[in-house]
Design an enzyme around this catalytic site. Structure first.
Site, short mmCIF file in Angstrom:
data_model
loop_
_atom_site.label_atom_id
_atom_site.label_comp_id
_atom_site.label_asym_id
_atom_site.label_seq_id
_atom_site.Cartn_x
_atom_site.Cartn_y
_atom_site.Cartn_z
N ARG A 239 30.30 47.48 63.06
CA ARG A 239 30.97 45.93 63.10
C ARG A 239 30.33 44.32 62.98
O ARG A 239 28.61 44.64 62.32
CB ARG A 239 30.95 45.59 65.37
CG ARG A 239 31.93 46.43 65.83
CD ARG A 239 33.70 46.21 65.84
NE ARG A 239 34.29 46.59 66.26
CZ ARG A 239 34.64 48.24 66.04
NH1 ARG A 239 34.02 48.38 64.87
NH2 ARG A 239 35.45 48.68 66.75
N GLU A 268 36.81 37.69 61.35
CA GLU A 268 37.68 38.15 60.01
C GLU A 268 38.80 37.84 60.57
O GLU A 268 39.47 36.86 61.57
CB GLU A 268 37.92 40.27 60.85
CG GLU A 268 36.37 40.98 59.94
CD GLU A 268 35.73 42.44 60.52
OE1 GLU A 268 35.72 42.89 60.28
OE2 GLU A 268 37.58 42.95 61.44
N HIS A 287 38.43 45.55 56.48
CA HIS A 287 37.73 46.74 57.58
C HIS A 287 38.88 47.89 57.24
O HIS A 287 39.73 47.72 58.58
CB HIS A 287 38.42 45.66 58.61
CG HIS A 287 37.68 46.64 60.25
ND1 HIS A 287 37.71 45.27 61.24
CD2 HIS A 287 37.53 48.08 60.26
CE1 HIS A 287 36.63 46.16 61.94
NE2 HIS A 287 37.34 47.12 61.54
#
Length: 321
Positions: A239, A268, A287
């Site tokens: 994370r 994000e 991601h």
């Protein structure tokens, strides 16, 4: 008797929701990559019996207070820091995640990011595409070796263990830091438990795979990077918020570490003008840790089964609460 209502916060393939549709009326947000607007999510949550959510969806107390019919939330991820799990439990709402099915896929990506960062893969590919390759040079696009080096893993859960397994194929020495000993990883892969500082100080590659908690939030600070080897590479596939990004940027600029491979960010999607993206020593990905077609489809199916089970009054396969 009408079927329960389930809202899905992204556009997913119909096949992966087929079984769920036998149990519930399913409605999806119309776009695959753009997040469901907060206003729409709140509106749908008020009438939903079940929610199929993404990591980017904030399922907080405000939403849960209004979701009077809600019985189950299935998060399309192994993590669930986007959900107020404690408050959901107080409302007797079951929260589910998707562990196990994404373990090897995410480990593949984490190790690939390590390799890409060490061997400057993305930069070398751009070097050709931009027409800069004029001839062979002894130190042209030279990176660093991976085999025989020390791999430090912070967060030795299932994904961390899978990354350790991959490291053994490169004859790497495995160190790890975890809140509890992982004796299975020690026996299977020769991993050695160490303090956080020892992992930082001794590793050539530090791979972060820890979940985001109050204890791990911003654990990677300038002081932490200062303890690492100057030729070390930091990889984050957990994370973004476990890292103080300004500190990481400063650490790279100051030469405290050689570079970083990042699949996750504090906010994000990361914007193109983010300071970290301007550093040549940073390899950045959007991601995609669990993003293989096979794995993502399995994750969707697991979410669907979990929601259907709860709505039928049965035990879900992977409950968090």
């Amino acid at each position: 008797m009408s079927k329960p209502f389930v809202y899905v916060t992204r556009l997913l393939p119909e096949d992966q929701l087929a079984k769920l549709k036998e149990t519930a009326n399913v409605e999806m947000w119309e776009k695959e990559e753009e997040p469901c607007p907060r206003k729409v999510l709140l509106e749908k949550a008020r009438e939903a019996d079940g929610l199929l959510t993404m990591l980017s969806d904030k399922i907080d107390q405000e939403l849960l207070e209004q979701a009077e019919n809600l019985k189950v939330i299935a998060n399309l991820a192994v993590g669930y820091d986007n959900i107020d799990v404690k408050y959901a439990a107080s409302k007797k709402i079951t929260v589910c995640n998707t562990p196990d099915v994404l373990t090897d896929t995410t480990a593949d990506l984490a190790f690939a990011l390590l390799m890409a960062s060490a061997r400057r893969i993305a930069k070398a590919a751009d070097y050709i595409k931009e027409g800069k390759w004029k001839g062979w040079g002894p130190l042209q696009m030279a990176g660093m070796d991976i085999h025989g080096k020390t791999l430090g893993i912070v967060g030795m859960g299932k994904i961390g263990t899978a990354v350790a397994k991959r490291g053994t194929g490169f004859d790497m020495k495995i160190l790890y830091h975890n809140r509890s000993r992982n004796k299975a990883a020690e026996e299977a892969h020769g991993a050695k438990h160490a303090s956080f500082d020892e992992v930082l100080e001794q590793s050539d590659f530090v791979v972060c795979l820890t979940p985001l908690t109050e204890e791990t939030k911003e654990m990677f600070t300038y002081e932490a990077f200062k303890k690492m080897k100057r030729k070390a590479i930091f990889v984050n596939a957990s994370r973004g918020a476990v890292v103080k990004e300004d500190d990481l940027k400063r650490a790279i600029e100051d030469g405290l570490i050689a570079g970083a491979g990042l699949d996750v960010f504090a906010s994000e999607p990361i914007q193109p003008d983010h300071p970290l993206l301007g550093l040549r020593q940073v390899t950045a990905l959007p991601h995609i840790g669990s993003s293989s077609e096979e794995t993502r489809l399995k994750m969707m199916e697991l979410c669907s089964r979990n929601i259907a089970a709860v709505l039928k009054g049965k035990q879900p396969e992977t409950p968090v609460t």
